[in-house]
Design a protein around this motif. Sequence first.
Motif, PDB file in Angstrom:
ATOM      1  N   VAL A 175       0.856  -1.179   0.000  1.00 34.21           N
ATOM      2  CA  VAL A 175       0.000   0.000   0.000  1.00 34.21           C
ATOM      3  C   VAL A 175       0.892   1.229   0.000  1.00 34.21           C
ATOM      4  CG1 VAL A 175      -1.725   1.348   1.254  1.00 34.21           C
ATOM      5  CG2 VAL A 175      -1.862  -1.149   1.271  1.00 34.21           C
ATOM      6  N   LEU A 176       0.783   2.021  -1.060  1.00 25.17           N
ATOM      7  CA  LEU A 176       1.422   3.333  -1.077  1.00 25.17           C
ATOM      8  C   LEU A 176       0.338   4.352  -0.782  1.00 25.17           C
ATOM      9  CD1 LEU A 176       3.933   5.169  -1.718  1.00 25.17           C
ATOM     10  CD2 LEU A 176       2.956   5.416  -4.008  1.00 25.17           C
ATOM     11  N   ALA A 177       0.500   5.103   0.307  1.00 19.34           N
ATOM     12  CA  ALA A 177      -0.487   6.120   0.675  1.00 19.34           C
ATOM     13  C   ALA A 177       0.041   7.493   0.327  1.00 19.34           C
ATOM     14  CB  ALA A 177      -0.797   6.038   2.169  1.00 19.34           C
ATOM     15  N   VAL A 178      -0.800   8.286  -0.319  1.00 17.90           N
ATOM     16  CA  VAL A 178      -0.470   9.673  -0.635  1.00 17.90           C
ATOM     17  C   VAL A 178      -1.121  10.557   0.428  1.00 17.90           C
ATOM     18  CG1 VAL A 178      -0.665  11.541  -2.313  1.00 17.90           C
ATOM     19  CG2 VAL A 178      -0.333   9.189  -3.102  1.00 17.90           C
ATOM     20  N   ALA A 179      -0.288  11.245   1.212  1.00 17.15           N
ATOM     21  CA  ALA A 179      -0.773  12.101   2.295  1.00 17.15           C
ATOM     22  C   ALA A 179      -0.630  13.557   1.901  1.00 17.15           C
ATOM     23  CB  ALA A 179       0.011  11.818   3.585  1.00 17.15           C
ATOM     24  N   GLY A 180      -1.426  14.408   2.534  1.00 15.71           N
ATOM     25  CA  GLY A 180      -1.343  15.841   2.273  1.00 15.71           C
ATOM     26  C   GLY A 180      -2.646  16.524   2.599  1.00 15.71           C
ATOM     27  N   VAL A 181      -2.569  17.819   2.831  1.00 16.73           N
ATOM     28  CA  VAL A 181      -3.774  18.613   3.023  1.00 16.73           C
ATOM     29  C   VAL A 181      -4.512  18.695   1.695  1.00 16.73           C
ATOM     30  CG1 VAL A 181      -4.664  20.888   3.663  1.00 16.73           C
ATOM     31  CG2 VAL A 181      -2.721  19.919   4.904  1.00 16.73           C
ATOM     32  N   GLN A 182      -5.837  18.619   1.755  1.00 22.08           N
ATOM     33  CA  GLN A 182      -6.642  18.658   0.535  1.00 22.08           C
ATOM     34  C   GLN A 182      -6.287  19.876  -0.313  1.00 22.08           C
ATOM     35  OE1 GLN A 182      -8.956  16.139   0.133  1.00 22.08           O
ATOM     36  NE2 GLN A 182      -9.376  16.783  -1.952  1.00 22.08           N
ATOM     37  N   GLY A 183      -6.196  19.660  -1.641  1.00 22.55           N
ATOM     38  CA  GLY A 183      -5.945  20.773  -2.542  1.00 22.55           C
ATOM     39  C   GLY A 183      -4.502  20.930  -2.969  1.00 22.55           C
ATOM     40  N   ASN A 184      -3.683  19.910  -2.724  1.00 19.10           N
ATOM     41  CA  ASN A 184      -2.270  19.980  -3.096  1.00 19.10           C
ATOM     42  C   ASN A 184      -1.921  19.069  -4.269  1.00 19.10           C
ATOM     43  OD1 ASN A 184      -0.458  21.766  -1.250  1.00 19.10           O
ATOM     44  ND2 ASN A 184      -1.988  20.867   0.110  1.00 19.10           N
ATOM     45  N   GLY A 185      -2.934  18.731  -5.070  1.00 15.84           N
ATOM     46  CA  GLY A 185      -2.685  17.953  -6.287  1.00 15.84           C
ATOM     47  C   GLY A 185      -3.146  16.515  -6.226  1.00 15.84           C
ATOM     48  N   GLN A 186      -3.668  16.094  -5.053  1.00 15.89           N
ATOM     49  CA  GLN A 186      -4.087  14.698  -4.936  1.00 15.89           C
ATOM     50  C   GLN A 186      -5.241  14.370  -5.887  1.00 15.89           C
ATOM     51  OE1 GLN A 186      -3.850  17.011  -2.451  1.00 15.89           O
ATOM     52  NE2 GLN A 186      -3.600  16.019  -0.455  1.00 15.89           N
ATOM     53  N   THR A 187      -6.205  15.278  -5.971  1.00 21.43           N
ATOM     54  CA  THR A 187      -7.350  15.050  -6.862  1.00 21.43           C
ATOM     55  C   THR A 187      -6.883  14.926  -8.307  1.00 21.43           C
ATOM     56  OG1 THR A 187      -8.826  16.272  -5.387  1.00 21.43           O
ATOM     57  CG2 THR A 187      -9.537  16.001  -7.671  1.00 21.43           C
TER      58      THR A 187
END
Length: 523
Positions: free
Chosen positions: A282-294
């Motif tokens: 499992v690779l999890a992408v963490a970060g505050v919403q709005g930093n390119g995850q979407t």
Amino acid sequence: MKLELRGITKTFGTFVANDAIDLVVQPGEIHSLLGENGAGKSTLMNVLYGLYRPDGGQILIDGTPVSFADPGDAMDAGIGMVHQHFMLVPVFTVAENMVLGHEPTTGGLLDLAAARRLVREISARFGFDLDPDALVEDLPVGAQQRVEIIKALSRSAEVLVLDEPTAVLTPQETDELMEIMRQLRDEGTSIVFITHKLREVKAVSDRITVIRRGKVVGEADPSADQAELASLMVGRQVSLNQDKTAAAPGEVALQVTDLRVIDAAGTRTLDGVSFDVRHGEVLAVAGVQGNGQTELTEALLGLQPTVHGSAKLAGRELVGRTTKQVLDAGIGFVPEDRTHDALVADFTVAENLVLDQHDRPPFGSALAMKLKPIRENAEQLIPEFDIRTGSSAATVSTLSGGNQQKVVMARALHRELALLIASQPTRGVDVGSIEFLHRRILDERDKGTPVLIVSTELDEVTQLADRIAVMYGGKILGIVPGNEDRDVLGLMMAGYSVDAAREAVASGARTTDSQLADEGDIE
């Protein structure tokens, strides 16, 4: 204002959503209504707000029985409600949304100047920092929620109902909302806080009432520990931490190289992202919403129009393929916004469970869908994923948010996968269901499936991840082990490089995000 609900009963056909519920909200208190999704919390508040008529029981305000035919009656009585899914008109301004339905007029004409003054007055009072002339569609989610609160306060609400208000907020926005709640309470407004997030209940409540399957099963003090509250919610002991075996990663399955997304304004919303995901990890992408995850997940799924770079699954390029082609390649996808991107509200539960396979055997062909296999599929998945619905033929819009999320997860997980991509996989889901869904994700990993998780919840990231990629400003700042120090992760989410974050933590620096994580935020 003292609010009392006595013996409130609400049924839908043979389903009893509220079963003789008693609730007392004292003046100037934050009273949390805690329970699983589908427990009947929102139904109870919709009865209070005049959206539903009760089948039994009564509502009293300051000891006097009242009856509400519609929300207008409830608002006139001093009751306001902020719904989980905002009731705003996106193309209207803040001021226009605030006065919608009770517009101020001068000489028979709409007086927007008065509306603007009221927005500024309430904003200044609570530190909302809202521009009356800003279009709602241009505001971040946290600001849109403040518009909803201003709407209620502009009608002199003495009791404010907040229905799952933090479901779509960042940790910082959640903290700000809690401060607003405390300020409202201190000024005499009573707040009914509907939630299933244990940390938030403990942090902000004066009293807690727990509802399970339509009944009040107890009251709890905010000092109660999370395990006690969780067991009250679900009626059994709940493990708040997943036991997982060490990963045994295999060959690289997904190889992402220099992935870039350009938006309509020419801005790089995803800027040179590179990583890989191996079989059995499992690779999890963490970060505050709005930093390119979407943008990252949408680029992989063929949902972004302008994508550069490469994303290869088992050696086959995904960039440039249609969304259907990507899904047909064996990718299970859980979008971050189930309402807009994962479900068709007017379709049945059974139909939503096969949205990505409706035109393939055994569910259908290019000519027609086969109703019997679709129904049988639903009858298997509904109990397996504990989807609480009266029937597989019920429209998915009648389900609670958490049960809708279970439909999305069931659809993604019930077939053989080449890759699982899950964005905010347990957003809006209660603790009992989180335990189950996390277990299913880890079981998928243990079968050898490569798994890519995107989450803003640090607890979820650290529970599931074998490796963690932290995103900030459209870039990956670093990829760290799944057991990385949470303070380091918090600083990276704020823009620090891996080395700078580790050095800062060694010298005692911390962030709001890591403090939240330390307190054990369990959604």
